[in-house]
Design an enzyme around this catalytic site. Structure first.
Site, short mmCIF file in Angstrom:
data_model
loop_
_atom_site.label_atom_id
_atom_site.label_comp_id
_atom_site.label_asym_id
_atom_site.label_seq_id
_atom_site.Cartn_x
_atom_site.Cartn_y
_atom_site.Cartn_z
N SER A 103 0.83 -1.20 0.00
CA SER A 103 0.00 0.00 0.00
C SER A 103 0.87 1.26 0.00
O SER A 103 1.73 1.42 -0.86
CB SER A 103 -0.95 -0.06 1.20
OG SER A 103 -2.00 0.86 1.08
N ASP B 47 -9.46 -6.59 -3.84
CA ASP B 47 -9.15 -5.37 -3.09
C ASP B 47 -10.29 -4.36 -3.22
O ASP B 47 -10.64 -3.96 -4.33
CB ASP B 47 -7.85 -4.77 -3.62
CG ASP B 47 -7.27 -3.70 -2.72
OD1 ASP B 47 -8.03 -3.05 -1.98
OD2 ASP B 47 -6.04 -3.52 -2.76
N HIS C 202 -7.35 -6.27 0.43
CA HIS C 202 -6.26 -5.29 0.43
C HIS C 202 -5.10 -5.74 1.32
O HIS C 202 -4.00 -5.22 1.21
CB HIS C 202 -6.77 -3.93 0.90
CG HIS C 202 -5.75 -2.83 0.79
ND1 HIS C 202 -5.26 -2.40 -0.42
CD2 HIS C 202 -5.11 -2.09 1.74
CE1 HIS C 202 -4.37 -1.44 -0.22
NE2 HIS C 202 -4.25 -1.24 1.08
#
Length: 275
Positions: free
Chosen positions: A91, A224, A253
């Site tokens: 991320s 995700d 995610h």
């Protein structure tokens, strides 16, 4: 064991993986993947960036993105002359990877971006993140996440962000084990995105002749809901046919929780290919 198998085993024991967490998280989020990698004989360094995880620093005390990235930069810089590390960023951690690749390209075998923005050389690092945030601009998009401004005795207050329990449950951890969601709810901390930071906004921070030449692989989490897979693939495609894209089916995610075995195996396969 045959000599061929012994040689493969020796190669597999040479990798040094440096794991970088995303926004609000810490080294703790890698505990499952780190266990698999270490059990396979690899060296693992999972970092707590400043004001994250077990760090004693508070978010408002981190003055810049360079300072926020310092633990990673130090680890990569400290690699022995003939050793190249394998960087894995999740991320928001993709931005930290990019800075390390630019600063120490000769020490990075490959960088693996796991559902992570991959900055473009010659463009501000914040560009991909800002595009994503614009897509989530509707008032309901961030649910119970909180944004704040914390004064720190200067004209440049810290702008913080904290993921909310409902948002985590519905958008980040929807396919992850409930105990890992509970763990995350207990351990997440407010963090900064550094959207106005000079390193994040500078157009000459990442250069094609340095950051641009380091091998990289993008990993798409197919389920995700924080950053849809189609948007991830669109971003990866913009880098051209040389960009290797891998995907993990059934991953939310947080693939280090929802598909930890698959993610760990993918990381080891990429390390073998690019080392």
């Amino acid at each position: 064991m045959s000599s061929g198998m012994e040689e493969i085993s020796k190669r597999q024991h040479q990798h040094h993986f440096v794991l970088v967490h995303g926004l609000c998280h810490g080294a703790w989020c890698w505990y499952k993947v780190a266990t698999v990698l270490e059990s396979a004989g690899h060296r693992v360094t999972a970092l707590d960036l400043p004001a994250c995880g077990a760090s004693a620093v508070r978010a408002e005390e981190v003055r810049s993105f360079q300072e926020y990235s310092r633990p990673l930069l130090r680890v990569v810089a400290a690699a022995p002359p003939r050793e190249k590390v394998v960087l894995v960023g999740h991320s928001f951690g993709g931005h930290n990877l990019a800075l390390a690749m630019e600063a120490h390209l000769e020490k990075v075998a490959v960088a693996i971006f796991v559902s992570a923005p991959m900055p473009v050389a010659g463009w501000p690092m914040s560009a991909v993140l800002e595009q994503h945030l614009q897509g989530d601009s509707a008032s309901h998009s961030f649910l119970d996440c909180t944004f704040g401004i914390v004064g720190r005795g200067s004209e440049n207050p810290a702008e913080t962000f904290l993921v909310g329990p409902e948002w985590m449950s519905r958008r980040m951890y929807q396919l992850s084990p409930p105990e890992d969601l509970t763990l995350a709810r207990l351990l997440v901390r407010p963090a900064q995105m550094f959207l106005r930071d000079e390193v994040m906004t500078g157009e000459k921070v990442l250069m094609e002749g340095r950051y641009g030449v380091v091998s990289r692989v993008f990993v798409v989490a197919e389920e995700d809901k924080t950053w849809p897979a189609k948007e991830q693939r669109r971003m990866a495609a913009s880098y051209g046919p040389r960009m290797e894209v891998r995907a993990i089916r059934g991953a939310d995610h947080m693939p280090m929780f929802s598909k930890q075995a698959e993610l760990a195996q993918l990381i080891m396969e990429v390390a073998e290919k690019y080392s």
